[in-house]
Design a protein around this motif. Structure first.
Motif, PDB file in Angstrom:
ATOM      1  N   MET A  36      11.090 -23.853  -7.063  1.00 27.85           N
ATOM      2  CA  MET A  36      10.423 -22.557  -7.160  1.00 27.85           C
ATOM      3  C   MET A  36      11.306 -21.533  -7.859  1.00 27.85           C
ATOM      4  SD  MET A  36       8.568 -22.347  -3.408  1.00 27.85           S
ATOM      5  CE  MET A  36      10.017 -22.914  -2.496  1.00 27.85           C
ATOM      6  N   LEU A  37      10.645 -20.632  -8.589  1.00 26.77           N
ATOM      7  CA  LEU A  37      11.337 -19.566  -9.295  1.00 26.77           C
ATOM      8  C   LEU A  37      10.487 -18.309  -9.244  1.00 26.77           C
ATOM      9  CD1 LEU A  37      11.359 -22.323 -11.491  1.00 26.77           C
ATOM     10  CD2 LEU A  37      13.463 -21.093 -11.987  1.00 26.77           C
ATOM     11  N   THR A  38      11.074 -17.187  -9.646  1.00 29.07           N
ATOM     12  CA  THR A  38      10.323 -15.954  -9.840  1.00 29.07           C
ATOM     13  C   THR A  38      10.709 -15.358 -11.182  1.00 29.07           C
ATOM     14  OG1 THR A  38      11.971 -14.567  -8.736  1.00 29.07           O
ATOM     15  CG2 THR A  38      10.191 -15.461  -7.364  1.00 29.07           C
ATOM     16  N   ARG A  39       9.847 -14.518 -11.690  1.00 27.53           N
ATOM     17  CA  ARG A  39      10.097 -13.865 -12.970  1.00 27.53           C
ATOM     18  C   ARG A  39       9.304 -12.555 -13.001  1.00 27.53           C
ATOM     19  NH1 ARG A  39      11.214 -15.907 -18.394  1.00 27.53           N
ATOM     20  NH2 ARG A  39      11.213 -18.008 -17.575  1.00 27.53           N
ATOM     21  N   ASP A  40       9.902 -11.501 -13.524  1.00 23.90           N
ATOM     22  CA  ASP A  40       9.186 -10.240 -13.715  1.00 23.90           C
ATOM     23  C   ASP A  40       8.305 -10.339 -14.947  1.00 23.90           C
ATOM     24  OD1 ASP A  40      10.356  -9.058 -11.517  1.00 23.90           O
ATOM     25  OD2 ASP A  40      11.945  -8.074 -12.675  1.00 23.90           O
ATOM     26  N   ILE A  41       7.047  -9.979 -14.788  1.00 22.75           N
ATOM     27  CA  ILE A  41       6.110  -9.950 -15.906  1.00 22.75           C
ATOM     28  C   ILE A  41       5.503  -8.558 -15.962  1.00 22.75           C
ATOM     29  CG2 ILE A  41       3.933 -10.866 -16.832  1.00 22.75           C
ATOM     30  CD1 ILE A  41       4.654 -13.563 -15.694  1.00 22.75           C
ATOM     31  N   ASP A  42       5.619  -7.903 -17.115  1.00 24.51           N
ATOM     32  CA  ASP A  42       5.094  -6.552 -17.276  1.00 24.51           C
ATOM     33  C   ASP A  42       3.580  -6.592 -17.412  1.00 24.51           C
ATOM     34  OD1 ASP A  42       7.560  -5.209 -17.212  1.00 24.51           O
ATOM     35  OD2 ASP A  42       7.950  -5.745 -19.302  1.00 24.51           O
ATOM     36  N   VAL A  43       2.923  -5.749 -16.635  1.00 26.98           N
ATOM     37  CA  VAL A  43       1.466  -5.661 -16.648  1.00 26.98           C
ATOM     38  C   VAL A  43       1.078  -4.225 -16.945  1.00 26.98           C
ATOM     39  CG1 VAL A  43      -0.653  -6.058 -15.351  1.00 26.98           C
ATOM     40  CG2 VAL A  43       1.339  -7.507 -14.934  1.00 26.98           C
ATOM     41  N   ASP A  44       0.282  -4.037 -17.972  1.00 28.65           N
ATOM     42  CA  ASP A  44      -0.106  -2.711 -18.419  1.00 28.65           C
ATOM     43  C   ASP A  44      -0.652  -1.865 -17.266  1.00 28.65           C
ATOM     44  OD1 ASP A  44      -0.776  -0.603 -20.189  1.00 28.65           O
ATOM     45  OD2 ASP A  44      -2.851  -1.309 -20.245  1.00 28.65           O
ATOM     46  N   GLY A  45      -0.035  -0.700 -17.056  1.00 30.36           N
ATOM     47  CA  GLY A  45      -0.499   0.226 -16.038  1.00 30.36           C
ATOM     48  C   GLY A  45       0.034  -0.047 -14.648  1.00 30.36           C
ATOM     49  N   PHE A  46       0.732  -1.173 -14.458  1.00 27.00           N
ATOM     50  CA  PHE A  46       1.214  -1.528 -13.125  1.00 27.00           C
ATOM     51  C   PHE A  46       2.696  -1.872 -13.114  1.00 27.00           C
ATOM     52  CE2 PHE A  46      -3.279  -1.862 -12.798  1.00 27.00           C
ATOM     53  CZ  PHE A  46      -3.587  -1.584 -11.478  1.00 27.00           C
ATOM     54  N   GLY A  47       3.354  -1.744 -14.242  1.00 29.01           N
ATOM     55  CA  GLY A  47       4.777  -2.040 -14.286  1.00 29.01           C
ATOM     56  C   GLY A  47       5.060  -3.525 -14.203  1.00 29.01           C
ATOM     57  N   ALA A  48       6.260  -3.853 -13.781  1.00 29.10           N
ATOM     58  CA  ALA A  48       6.688  -5.248 -13.685  1.00 29.10           C
ATOM     59  C   ALA A  48       6.332  -5.811 -12.318  1.00 29.10           C
ATOM     60  CB  ALA A  48       8.184  -5.369 -13.933  1.00 29.10           C
ATOM     61  N   LEU A  49       5.622  -6.919 -12.315  1.00 32.79           N
ATOM     62  CA  LEU A  49       5.330  -7.634 -11.084  1.00 32.79           C
ATOM     63  C   LEU A  49       6.191  -8.882 -11.038  1.00 32.79           C
ATOM     64  CD1 LEU A  49       1.422  -7.483 -10.821  1.00 32.79           C
ATOM     65  CD2 LEU A  49       3.113  -5.981  -9.764  1.00 32.79           C
ATOM     66  N   ASN A  50       6.841  -9.094  -9.911  1.00 30.45           N
ATOM     67  CA  ASN A  50       7.664 -10.276  -9.739  1.00 30.45           C
ATOM     68  C   ASN A  50       6.760 -11.430  -9.306  1.00 30.45           C
ATOM     69  OD1 ASN A  50       9.912 -11.841  -7.685  1.00 30.45           O
ATOM     70  ND2 ASN A  50      10.572 -11.247  -9.727  1.00 30.45           N
ATOM     71  N   ILE A  51       6.593 -12.413 -10.188  1.00 31.19           N
ATOM     72  CA  ILE A  51       5.637 -13.495  -9.984  1.00 31.19           C
ATOM     73  C   ILE A  51       6.364 -14.768  -9.556  1.00 31.19           C
ATOM     74  CG2 ILE A  51       3.862 -14.924 -11.060  1.00 31.19           C
ATOM     75  CD1 ILE A  51       3.049 -12.012 -10.571  1.00 31.19           C
ATOM     76  N   HIS A  52       5.852 -15.379  -8.512  1.00 29.77           N
ATOM     77  CA  HIS A  52       6.424 -16.612  -7.957  1.00 29.77           C
ATOM     78  C   HIS A  52       5.700 -17.812  -8.545  1.00 29.77           C
ATOM     79  CE1 HIS A  52       5.837 -19.853  -4.889  1.00 29.77           C
ATOM     80  NE2 HIS A  52       7.150 -19.753  -4.783  1.00 29.77           N
ATOM     81  N   TYR A  53       6.457 -18.888  -8.823  1.00 30.19           N
ATOM     82  CA  TYR A  53       5.814 -20.091  -9.357  1.00 30.19           C
ATOM     83  C   TYR A  53       6.655 -21.324  -9.083  1.00 30.19           C
ATOM     84  CZ  TYR A  53       8.921 -19.002 -13.351  1.00 30.19           C
ATOM     85  OH  TYR A  53       9.997 -18.695 -14.147  1.00 30.19           O
ATOM     86  N   VAL A  54       5.973 -22.451  -9.084  1.00 29.86           N
ATOM     87  CA  VAL A  54       6.615 -23.765  -9.020  1.00 29.86           C
ATOM     88  C   VAL A  54       6.708 -24.279 -10.446  1.00 29.86           C
ATOM     89  CG1 VAL A  54       6.372 -26.143  -8.208  1.00 29.86           C
ATOM     90  CG2 VAL A  54       5.673 -24.240  -6.732  1.00 29.86           C
ATOM     91  N   HIS A  55       7.856 -24.803 -10.821  1.00 24.06           N
ATOM     92  CA  HIS A  55       8.058 -25.302 -12.186  1.00 24.06           C
ATOM     93  C   HIS A  55       8.812 -26.621 -12.126  1.00 24.06           C
ATOM     94  CE1 HIS A  55       9.860 -24.583 -16.484  1.00 24.06           C
ATOM     95  NE2 HIS A  55       9.029 -25.602 -16.441  1.00 24.06           N
ATOM     96  N   LYS A  56       8.119 -27.681 -12.483  1.00 26.61           N
ATOM     97  CA  LYS A  56       8.758 -28.994 -12.502  1.00 26.61           C
ATOM     98  C   LYS A  56       8.470 -29.698 -13.813  1.00 26.61           C
ATOM     99  CE  LYS A  56       9.475 -33.267  -9.924  1.00 26.61           C
ATOM    100  NZ  LYS A  56       9.180 -34.036  -8.689  1.00 26.61           N
ATOM    101  N   LYS A  57       9.535 -30.153 -14.463  1.00 28.61           N
ATOM    102  CA  LYS A  57       9.407 -30.871 -15.718  1.00 28.61           C
ATOM    103  C   LYS A  57       9.294 -32.371 -15.474  1.00 28.61           C
ATOM    104  CE  LYS A  57      12.133 -27.694 -18.602  1.00 28.61           C
ATOM    105  NZ  LYS A  57      13.281 -27.599 -19.551  1.00 28.61           N
ATOM    106  N   SER A  58       8.535 -33.006 -16.322  1.00 29.01           N
ATOM    107  CA  SER A  58       8.511 -34.459 -16.338  1.00 29.01           C
ATOM    108  C   SER A  58       9.805 -34.970 -16.968  1.00 29.01           C
ATOM    109  CB  SER A  58       7.310 -34.943 -17.151  1.00 29.01           C
ATOM    110  OG  SER A  58       7.421 -36.314 -17.464  1.00 29.01           O
ATOM    111  N   GLU A  59      10.148 -36.209 -16.661  1.00 30.02           N
ATOM    112  CA  GLU A  59      11.313 -36.818 -17.312  1.00 30.02           C
ATOM    113  C   GLU A  59      11.014 -37.148 -18.766  1.00 30.02           C
ATOM    114  OE1 GLU A  59      12.463 -40.188 -15.058  1.00 30.02           O
ATOM    115  OE2 GLU A  59      13.129 -39.035 -13.307  1.00 30.02           O
TER     116      GLU A  59
END
Length: 394
Positions: free
Chosen positions: A63-86
């Protein structure tokens, strides 16, 4: 776009103590018939080990998080699962949940999607938590899910789409201008990924798949499909689908009306009482999942993610009040042109006849979600080579 930050679930001891105190003070409504509620609450209080499941989630899901800027709402810290295949050339896949789901929906199928095999395609997977769900930030004022076209207000998920658009960049593995990705979504995930396929199809979204196919009946605008629809009697399975859809609309859709009409009123109860939250969501888990054999701990982990969410337990359903028109008005606007795949599950809340598929792109597959997606993109499958791969299965 900000750098990504590794994320681990770590609910404070204080929050756990408050949670347990609320369970101890639970008052039950008089029950006219037996239910599972008292058993589940008793397990939650005296047998369920949140720390154990918290540890398992942290170990199984990168799991990771990342700030994503959203017009009119500033930066939202978004949580996600990220797994790469081999497999370096695996297909980038963006997974979008709905309500009452969460990022937990990816847990059981993540190893299958990223598995390496010469017999089927493999996927690089990102599964985001919708704003206000799980461990993603939520908006701090109304209007987040409303888009604007000039001076007129429209319900088009545009800000939610923006977050998903930036998520495509996360998994593109292509640092140039043209991201290449496919999407998968059910429930609100269907609405969002369908809009993405319409808006970004061909350039960034190469294909999309859903386990919640919604469509309108064929019309005279497609004469052959319309004539076939008028002349072909419904099968027994299709009649059963109509009956299930009617039951849902007549007796099972009250939550939808409440969540879109008075979301804040409902939110007070769901945020204050874990028992209320359990009762509100549990019935949907049981009736919407094709006789899936839930264990008590699976149910309690699912509800605990809502209870310990970053915003507050009742925040997730605000999407119903802000994007209500999109949910049922999906067959009339923004028609995607990229290939679509669909899985059909007999106990979905809305089940439409096969003839209505004529209003959707003509791709479908077996009922098991992962197998469906594998066949859709397999060598010889209907969407093979939609997303170029460097290497992998043959």
């Amino acid at each position: 776009m900000s750098p990504e930050t590794p994320f681990q679930i770590n609910i404070s001891d204080k929050k756990l103590s408050i949670f347990r105190a609320k369970l101890e003070l639970a008052t039950y409504a008089g029950e006219l018939e037996s239910s599972d509620m008292k058993r589940l609450v008793e397990r939650w209080k005296n047998g369920y080990d949140w720390r154990k499941h918290e540890k398992e989630l942290n170990q199984e899901l990168p799991m990771l998080t990342r700030d994503i800027d959203v017009d009119g709402f500033g930066a939202l810290n978004i949580h996600y699962v990220h797994k790469k295949s081999e497999i370096a050339g695996a297909i980038p896949l963006l997974f979008c949940h709905g309500w009452p789901g969460s990022f937990l929906e990816i847990q059981g199928i993540l190893p299958l999607l990223t598995a390496s095999s010469p017999k089927h395609p493999s996927f690089h997977v990102v599964a985001l938590s919708l704003p206000g769900f799980g461990f993603s930030d939520g908006p701090n004022k109304p209007g987040f899910a409303l888009g604007y076209s000039g001076s007129s207000q429209t319900h088009d998920c545009s800000r939610v789409q923006r977050i998903w658009y930036d998520a495509i960049a996360i998994i593109s593995y292509n640092r140039f201008a043209h991201f290449l990705s496919i999407t998968q979504g059910g429930d609100w995930g269907f609405v969002i990924t369908r809009r993405m396929a319409a808006k970004y199809g061909g350039k960034h979204v190469k294909a999309w798949h859903t386990n919640f196919p919604m469509a309108d009946p064929p019309t005279w605008k497609s004469p052959l499909s319309y004539l076939s629809y008028l002349l072909t009697p419904f099968s027994a399975e299709e009649k059963a689908g109509f009956e299930r859809t009617a039951r849902y609309r007549n007796k099972g859709s009250g939550y939808f009306v409440e969540q879109r009409s008075f979301p804040q009123t409902l939110a007070y109860g769901l945020t204050d009482s874990p028992v209320a939250l359990l009762a509100w969501i549990y019935e949907k888990l049981v009736t919407w999942t094709d006789d899936y054999k839930w264990t008590d701990d699976q149910v309690l982990t699912w509800i605990s993610i809502y209870w310990f969410s970053r915003v507050w337990p009742g925040a997730a359903h605000r999407i119903y009040s802000e994007v209500y028109s999109d949910f049922y008005d999906i067959g009339r606007t923004n028609y995607p042109t990229v290939p679509m795949g669909a899985s059909y599950f007999p106990k979905e809340i809305l089940v439409f006849p096969s003839a209505w598929e004529a209003t959707l792109p003509p791709l479908s597959g077996p009922v098991q979600l992962v197998e469906d997606m594998r066949k859709m993109f397999a060598n010889g499958g209907p969407a093979f080579a939609i997303v170029p791969r460097k290497s992998g299965y043959v």
